[in-house]
Structures are given as C-alpha cells and as structure tokens.
Scaffold this motif. Structure first.
Motif, mmCIF file in Angstrom:
data_model
loop_
_atom_site.group_PDB
_atom_site.id
_atom_site.type_symbol
_atom_site.label_atom_id
_atom_site.label_comp_id
_atom_site.label_asym_id
_atom_site.label_seq_id
_atom_site.Cartn_x
_atom_site.Cartn_y
_atom_site.Cartn_z
ATOM 1 N N LEU A 1 -13.254 -3.005 -0.629
ATOM 2 C CA LEU A 1 -12.319 -2.569 -1.669
ATOM 3 C C LEU A 1 -12.929 -2.594 -3.069
ATOM 4 O O LEU A 1 -12.840 -1.621 -3.815
ATOM 5 C CB LEU A 1 -11.064 -3.454 -1.634
ATOM 6 C CG LEU A 1 -10.037 -3.072 -0.575
ATOM 7 C CD1 LEU A 1 -9.026 -4.195 -0.383
ATOM 8 C CD2 LEU A 1 -9.327 -1.784 -0.948
ATOM 9 N N CYS B 1 0.826 -1.216 0.000
ATOM 10 C CA CYS B 1 0.000 0.000 0.000
ATOM 11 C C CYS B 1 0.860 1.265 0.000
ATOM 12 O O CYS B 1 0.335 2.373 0.052
ATOM 13 C CB CYS B 1 -0.919 0.009 1.224
ATOM 14 S SG CYS B 1 -1.997 -1.422 1.319
ATOM 15 N N PHE C 1 0.042 3.063 -8.660
ATOM 16 C CA PHE C 1 -1.078 2.585 -9.472
ATOM 17 C C PHE C 1 -1.779 3.778 -10.089
ATOM 18 O O PHE C 1 -1.626 4.917 -9.635
ATOM 19 C CB PHE C 1 -2.036 1.666 -8.695
ATOM 20 C CG PHE C 1 -2.574 2.177 -7.384
ATOM 21 C CD1 PHE C 1 -3.499 3.212 -7.339
ATOM 22 C CD2 PHE C 1 -2.189 1.579 -6.186
ATOM 23 C CE1 PHE C 1 -4.030 3.643 -6.132
ATOM 24 C CE2 PHE C 1 -2.706 2.016 -4.972
ATOM 25 C CZ PHE C 1 -3.632 3.047 -4.939
ATOM 26 N N ILE D 1 -10.701 0.994 3.976
ATOM 27 C CA ILE D 1 -11.813 0.480 3.155
ATOM 28 C C ILE D 1 -11.620 -1.014 2.854
ATOM 29 O O ILE D 1 -12.168 -1.534 1.880
ATOM 30 C CB ILE D 1 -11.982 1.287 1.842
ATOM 31 C CG1 ILE D 1 -10.708 1.218 0.984
ATOM 32 C CG2 ILE D 1 -12.369 2.734 2.132
ATOM 33 C CD1 ILE D 1 -10.934 1.693 -0.466
ATOM 34 N N CYS E 1 -0.757 5.023 0.351
ATOM 35 C CA CYS E 1 -2.107 5.234 -0.169
ATOM 36 C C CYS E 1 -2.900 6.059 0.842
ATOM 37 O O CYS E 1 -2.765 5.872 2.050
ATOM 38 C CB CYS E 1 -2.773 3.879 -0.384
ATOM 39 S SG CYS E 1 -4.498 3.995 -0.898
ATOM 40 N N PHE F 1 -11.564 -0.359 -5.881
ATOM 41 C CA PHE F 1 -10.183 -0.834 -5.764
ATOM 42 C C PHE F 1 -10.081 -2.360 -5.892
ATOM 43 O O PHE F 1 -9.424 -3.012 -5.070
ATOM 44 C CB PHE F 1 -9.573 -0.380 -4.425
ATOM 45 C CG PHE F 1 -9.320 1.101 -4.363
ATOM 46 C CD1 PHE F 1 -8.067 1.621 -4.660
ATOM 47 C CD2 PHE F 1 -10.348 1.975 -4.035
ATOM 48 C CE1 PHE F 1 -7.844 2.983 -4.617
ATOM 49 C CE2 PHE F 1 -10.130 3.343 -3.993
ATOM 50 C CZ PHE F 1 -8.871 3.847 -4.292
ATOM 51 N N ASN G 1 -5.822 5.794 1.611
ATOM 52 C CA ASN G 1 -6.777 4.959 2.343
ATOM 53 C C ASN G 1 -6.123 4.191 3.497
ATOM 54 O O ASN G 1 -6.777 3.384 4.159
ATOM 55 C CB ASN G 1 -7.449 3.945 1.397
ATOM 56 C CG ASN G 1 -8.485 4.606 0.513
ATOM 57 O OD1 ASN G 1 -9.147 5.558 0.923
ATOM 58 N ND2 ASN G 1 -8.624 4.104 -0.710
ATOM 59 N N LEU G 2 -4.854 4.433 3.696
ATOM 60 C CA LEU G 2 -4.120 3.736 4.757
ATOM 61 C C LEU G 2 -4.182 4.557 6.035
ATOM 62 O O LEU G 2 -3.961 5.778 6.001
ATOM 63 C CB LEU G 2 -2.662 3.578 4.308
ATOM 64 C CG LEU G 2 -1.827 2.420 4.828
ATOM 65 C CD1 LEU G 2 -2.464 1.078 4.497
ATOM 66 C CD2 LEU G 2 -0.430 2.506 4.236
ATOM 67 N N CYS H 1 -6.592 -3.960 -5.655
ATOM 68 C CA CYS H 1 -5.980 -4.293 -4.360
ATOM 69 C C CYS H 1 -6.369 -5.708 -3.939
ATOM 70 O O CYS H 1 -5.568 -6.425 -3.339
ATOM 71 C CB CYS H 1 -6.422 -3.305 -3.291
ATOM 72 S SG CYS H 1 -5.925 -1.611 -3.645
ATOM 73 N N CYS I 1 -5.839 -0.615 5.973
ATOM 74 C CA CYS I 1 -6.668 -0.001 4.938
ATOM 75 C C CYS I 1 -8.053 0.288 5.510
ATOM 76 O O CYS I 1 -8.726 -0.624 5.996
ATOM 77 C CB CYS I 1 -6.787 -0.956 3.757
ATOM 78 S SG CYS I 1 -7.922 -0.347 2.492
HETATM 79 S S1 SF4 Z 1 -7.043 1.051 -1.131
HETATM 80 FE FE1 SF4 Z 1 -6.488 0.012 0.788
HETATM 81 S S2 SF4 Z 1 -5.543 -1.981 0.148
HETATM 82 FE FE2 SF4 Z 1 -5.576 -0.606 -1.660
HETATM 83 S S3 SF4 Z 1 -3.529 0.378 -1.628
HETATM 84 FE FE3 SF4 Z 1 -4.985 1.752 -0.562
HETATM 85 S S4 SF4 Z 1 -4.737 1.200 1.615
HETATM 86 FE FE4 SF4 Z 1 -3.865 -0.489 0.419
#
Ligand code: SF4
Length: 171
Positions: A55, A19, A24, A51, A40, A60, A42-43, A63, A49
């Motif tokens: 995901l 992550c 990406f 979400i 990320c 996502f 979302n971390l 992921c 994470c």
């Molecule tokens: S969305 Fe969640 S699993 Fe995907 S890279 Fe971001 S933190 Fe990691």
C-alpha cells in the motif's frame, strides 16, 4: 458502565467498509480520487485489497494509517447481521451511512477509554462515564438510531471534556 465494545479493527468480520464507504482525494496519502459509497478500484470481488502488501509503496499510505476503531465489524455484524454490500449492492448507501457515524462513535470511545487511565477525580470520572454512556445506548445502536445520533454535538462535548483534562497530561 463497563465497556465491552471492541475498539480494535477485525477486518475478518467486516465487509471491507473502509474501502467502500469513505471518500478520499488524490494526494500523498492516496493514489487517486474515490467518491463516497463507491468501492475502491483496488478491491477485488471478495472484498480484498489487491495491493494490500504494498500500500505505502504504491501511493496509499493513507490506507495503512486509517483505523476504524472496530466500527467496521460492528456495523457489518451487529447492525446488518453479517450481510454485505459485496453480495447485496443495494446495501452500499445504508452501510455507508451507518459506518460513517459508527466510525466516529468508536473513535470517540477510543479517546474516552484512553482517558480512563488518567488520575481523574470523582467528578471527572463521573463526567467520563456519562459521556461513554451516551455513546452506548442501553439497547444498542440500530440503523435508525445511528441516523439520528447527534454525533457533531457529542463530538464537541467530548473534545471539550478531554481538553478539560489537560492538567493530567501537561508537565
Ligand atoms: S487501496 Fe486497498 S486498502 Fe486502500 S481503499 Fe483501496 S482497496 Fe482499500
């Protein structure tokens, strides 16, 4: 050579490297662009994470599909002794460099391990063992060794070897 290397991801022993390290692009697989070596958004602060349970529905699915083949926990534990970029942000560049190479090594090891189940002749089995050994230095991987690993050449040789086994899987 036996293969004691874990090829299955164990996120509980990893520093959320997948992550942070790879990039990406916004696409059907990912909801936004993320540069390499960057956490990320979302971390959370503890490497979880936020979400994780949703995901795919949140855009996502990439992921969900991503598999480090055990490279994450290996880099975290074996190469960096359990340290983490979450506590030591200066580790982001070296952990990224190590993870991106180790991830390819583990992906190649996973493919060779799957090929072990084929009815190989003696020459093919020797070739497979030789390639596995090149992915497993006798004294283990280090940051320095990973940084100079000829991973593109190794990958090309392994893909060519696997293509040569096609007769075992074709009807
Ligand atoms: S969305 Fe969640 S699993 Fe995907 S890279 Fe971001 S933190 Fe990691």
């Amino acid at each position: 050579m036996t293969n004691p290397i874990e090829l299955r991801a164990d996120c509980t022993r990893c520093a959320a490297l997948c992550c942070m390290a790879p990039s990406f692009d916004k696409s059907p697989s990912f909801g936004f662009d993320k540069p390499p070596e960057t956490p990320c958004s979302n971390l959370d602060g503890e490497g979880r994470c936020v979400i994780h349970a949703d995901l795919a529905s949140k855009g996502f699915p990439g992921c969900v599909a991503y598999d480090c083949h055990g490279a994450g926990q290996r880099v975290t534990q074996e190469i960096f002794g359990g340290r983490s970029w979450l506590a030591e942000p200066q580790l982001k560049p070296p952990m990224t460099r190590a993870f991106m190479v180790m991830r390819r090594i583990h992906e190649l090891l996973s493919m060779l391990t799957a090929a072990q189940a084929l009815p190989l002749d003696d020459g093919e089995r020797q070739g497979l063992n030789a390639l596995q050994n090149r992915l497993q230095p006798s004294n283990g991987w280090s940051e320095e060794l990973l940084s100079t690993a000829p991973i593109d050449d190794l990958a090309a040789q392994i893909h060519a070897f696997l293509r040569s086994l096609k007769r075992h899987v074709s009807p």
